[in-house]
Design an enzyme around this catalytic site. Structure first.
Site, PDB file in Angstrom:
ATOM      1  N   ARG A  12       0.756  -1.140  -0.091  1.00  0.00           N
ATOM      2  CA  ARG A  12      -0.112   0.176  -0.014  1.00  0.00           C
ATOM      3  C   ARG A  12       1.033   1.222  -0.101  1.00  0.00           C
ATOM      4  NH1 ARG A  12      -2.709  -3.363   4.458  1.00  0.00           N
ATOM      5  NH2 ARG A  12      -4.703  -3.915   3.787  1.00  0.00           N
ATOM      6  N   GLU A  37     -11.968  -4.377  -7.207  1.00  0.00           N
ATOM      7  CA  GLU A  37     -12.832  -4.053  -6.173  1.00  0.00           C
ATOM      8  C   GLU A  37     -14.106  -3.299  -6.510  1.00  0.00           C
ATOM      9  OE1 GLU A  37     -10.129  -1.677  -3.874  1.00  0.00           O
ATOM     10  OE2 GLU A  37      -9.079  -0.883  -5.806  1.00  0.00           O
ATOM     11  N   ASN A  96     -12.465  -6.239   0.446  1.00  0.00           N
ATOM     12  CA  ASN A  96     -12.825  -5.310   1.732  1.00  0.00           C
ATOM     13  C   ASN A  96     -13.593  -4.302   0.677  1.00  0.00           C
ATOM     14  OD1 ASN A  96     -11.114  -6.411   3.201  1.00  0.00           O
ATOM     15  ND2 ASN A  96      -9.907  -4.769   3.373  1.00  0.00           N
ATOM     16  N   ASP A  97     -13.290  -3.510  -0.381  1.00  0.00           N
ATOM     17  CA  ASP A  97     -13.985  -2.676  -1.039  1.00  0.00           C
ATOM     18  C   ASP A  97     -15.022  -3.341  -2.109  1.00  0.00           C
ATOM     19  OD1 ASP A  97     -13.513   0.127  -0.389  1.00  0.00           O
ATOM     20  OD2 ASP A  97     -11.694  -0.185  -1.288  1.00  0.00           O
ATOM     21  N   CYS A 150      -6.416 -10.059  -2.161  1.00  0.00           N
ATOM     22  CA  CYS A 150      -5.280  -9.197  -1.002  1.00  0.00           C
ATOM     23  C   CYS A 150      -6.250  -8.639   0.003  1.00  0.00           C
ATOM     24  CB  CYS A 150      -4.314  -8.368  -1.814  1.00  0.00           C
ATOM     25  SG  CYS A 150      -5.166  -7.008  -2.744  1.00  0.00           S
TER      26      CYS A 150
END
Lengths: 561, 92
Positions: free
Chosen positions: A288, A413, A436-437, A486
């Site tokens: 990141r 995502e 997550n997104d 990821c």
């Protein structure tokens, strides 16, 4: 015997003595007057002594702390004997207010002033209130708020932990965390996972357990028992053994029948990367890059960026390192890229999209990546966050190619990218699912909202279906292009098996989870993983998907995961 | 009253670590030192040894502040504190 059921947020089974976090200091009653037996001078002097002693205590802690924690403690120590704060309090004492009430009000007005300044100052307002609580505790002769200090290791029981508590939490002394409040996304949960400590949150009433009581904590089941049974002691002893095996990952992610699923680490900078390499990570699946530059008002120079990236590459010579280009926006604003006034930042100009409004930043970042890559031995892959269309993927690939970067890819995502995966993958070399997104967008549920937590799980069959569609898109495209994961999903050992069964080629996670995921993955064949993936996809909801899969993986219960 | 002007060198302004370092240094001087933004009236100057005052002052990098002190050692104290302000403590 007394039991408590909460929510397990970090696995592990342990028996140990309770140390309770002292209760928050209560507010001295409004209008509390100075005891007529004490002169104002004596009260002011007493306040100064208390403030000095709080200062000395914090300074002593600062002296043994390191890094950011040290700087915070040093500044907080200075606040404790701050002349502006003490002068304001002295004025109130001279007007007949009690010392406790005076420091309480003086600190409140200073905190409000800082709060109104916004930004960094507003965050420091909390420190002023922390100092105030310490001074009042000192005046009352009660234990200072904060994590108790102890010679022997203990299980910390609290209402909830604040971010500031992390700086003083010593993982060598704290065996486990149990809180009566909080939730799965609370600070306690985040702290526990990052330190690898067993933890249970939302165990209502647990903060009434007496100091020194022996308790049993099961951080996977979310269970706490006072006066542990012999079975519970045995379970804790067994965990001590398994956790020793779970502490190490052999650096070889495969299924029981030898189908390779490389396990990679998510990192935010060189420090993480070195730690991840030490824990056996087979590479980096998500670097990141924005974490190197948070709190920066201006764009970092190409030289500065290249140095930060090379430091990560150098931890993985000869291994794969997947960089994500700056993912600013929504919960991670970077002032030089994002517009903080957007009404709906999660759907706004974020990720790759910032190249539309602030062109040039991405090209300079790619230049820095290419330079760092040429000076290191890592196998560098680069991906763009928030890609929605094949056209965006194509443009990103051409920017990479112009910078001399050979392996461009995309994050999947946004659901549209999963639905058109074949077309998107035709333009690039690989895809990585950011679960997550992807979950937040597929379920239309804000990641940050507690009440929507049930929607926000990657166990949602709809999310698993999007993962499957992405893998199918890659097969359809025909180029044998890797599709990794990821997100947080990869760190859940049960879900990791499902993802492998869906055909995901690599799993990238917080390095602490590598050993648990690797251990569980080795207990199933690829065919069994595929069977579990079908089972999860066929479930009517996230809860059933999780329960059905877990029921078929008894190893999870055996290991306490 | 002896006074000096200084330009804030630290990138983060007179916040965080630079503010702590300066407040500590000001507190160690034999005289009381005040700080104000250039152009602000002297009687609104704040105590330079108070980290909270410094934070509310809100001086950013490049801002000019005025330091004032009176008494024995005032000149040396001011010279020293100007140096502290004109060093970029965020560079390390």
């Amino acid at each position: 015997m007394q039991n408590f059921q909460g929510v397990g947020v970090s696995p592990g089974r342990i028996v140990g003595p309770v140390r309770r976090m002292p209760k928050a200091v209560t507010e001295p009653p409004s209008g509390e007057r100075l005891d007529p037996a004490i002169t104002a001078e004596a009260a002011v002097a007493g306040l100064k002594t208390a403030a000095q002693s709080v200062h000395d205590g914090l300074k002593a802690r600062a002296d043994i702390a390191t890094g950011d924690g040290k700087a915070v403690l040093e500044a907080t120590a200075l606040m404790a004997r701050d002349t502006m704060l003490l002068k304001q309090a002295a004025k109130l004492i001279n007007a007949g207010t009690s010392a406790e009430r005076a420091i309480w009000e003086a600190a409140a007005s200073v905190a409000e002033m800082l709060h109104n300044l916004g930004g960094y100052m507003a965050e420091r307002a909390t420190d002023v209130l922390d100092v105030r609580a310490r001074i009042v505790a000192e005046l009352r002769g009660v234990p200072a708020p904060g994590i108790p200090s102890s010679e022997t290791p203990f299980i910390l029981v609290a209402e909830d932990l604040a971010p500031a508590d992390t700086a003083t939490l010593d993982p060598a002394k704290v065996l486990a965390l149990v809180t009566s409040g909080g939730g799965p996304q609370s600070h306690t949960a985040i702290i526990a996972r990052s330190l690898g400590l067993p933890a249970v949150v939302a165990a209502h009433g647990v903060d009434e357990v007496a100091d020194g009581s022996e308790i049993y904590v099961d951080g996977a089941a979310g269970f706490v028992a006072v006066a542990p049974s012999s079975e519970q002691r045995a379970a804790a002893a067994a965990w001590a053994e398994t956790s020793a095996t779970l502490a190490g990952f052999d650096g070889n992610g495969t299924t029981a029948d030898g189908h390779p699923v490389p396990l990679l680490a998510n990192v935010g900078g060189a420090k993480d990367a070195v730690a991840a390499a030490g824990l056996g990570a087979q590479g980096v699946g998500l670097f990141r890059t924005e974490f190197c530059f948070l709190e920066r008002d201006t764009e970092p120079s190409v030289d500065e960026q290249a140095a930060a990236y090379k430091a990560v590459f150098d931890a993985f010579p000869g291994k794969k390192v997947v960089l994500r280009t700056l993912d600013a926006g929504a919960d991670k604003p970077l002032p030089f890229l994002t517009d903080a006034t957007e009404p709906n930042p999660a759907l706004g100009v974020r990720g790759y999209r910032t190249d539309l409004t602030t062109p040039g930043v991405l090209e300079r970042q790619l230049e820095a990546i290419a330079r760092a890559a040429s000076e290191s031995e890592a196998d560098v892959w680069v991906m763009a966050p928030m890609i929605s269309t094949a056209a965006e993927a194509a443009r990103f690939a051409s920017l990479c190619s112009a910078a001399g970067l050979k392996t461009p890819g995309v994050m999947v995502e946004v659901p549209s990218a999963a639905l058109t995966a074949a077309a998107v993958l035709r333009e690039v070399g690989f895809a990585s699912l950011g679960t997550n997104d992807l979950t937040q967008y597929a379920m239309a549920a804000d990641r940050q909202l507690g009440p929507l937590a049930e929607l926000n799980t990657p166990w949602q069959p709809a999310v698993l279906r999007l993962v499957q569609l992405t893998v199918e898109g890659s097969a359809q495209e025909g180029g044998n292009k890797p599709v990794g994961v990821c997100g947080e999903a990869a760190a859940d050992p049960a879900l990791a098996v499902v993802l492998a069964g869906l055909g995901v080629t690599t799993l990238s996670m917080t390095a602490r989870s590598l050993a648990a995921v690797g251990t569980v993955l080795k207990t199933v064949t690829l065919e069994q993983a595929q069977e579990l993936a079908r089972l999860a996809l066929s479930a009517p909801g996230a809860t059933e998907a999780r329960e059905w899969v877990r029921a078929k993986l008894p190893v999870l219960e055996e290991l306490g995961l | 009253m002896p006074e000096r002007t200084a330009t804030i060198a630290s990138r983060s302004g007179l916040h965080a670590r630079p503010a702590a370092l300066f407040a500590e240094a000001a507190g160690e001087q034999p005289v009381e030192v005040t700080i104000a933004m250039q152009g602000d009236p002297a009687d609104e100057a704040l105590d330079a040894a108070s980290i909270l005052s410094l934070m509310t002052l809100g001086a950013a990098q490049g801002d000019v502040v005025v330091l004032r002190a009176e008494g024995d050692g005032a000149e040396q104290a001011l010279d020293y504190l100007v140096q502290v302000l004109e060093t970029d403590h965020d560079a390390a």
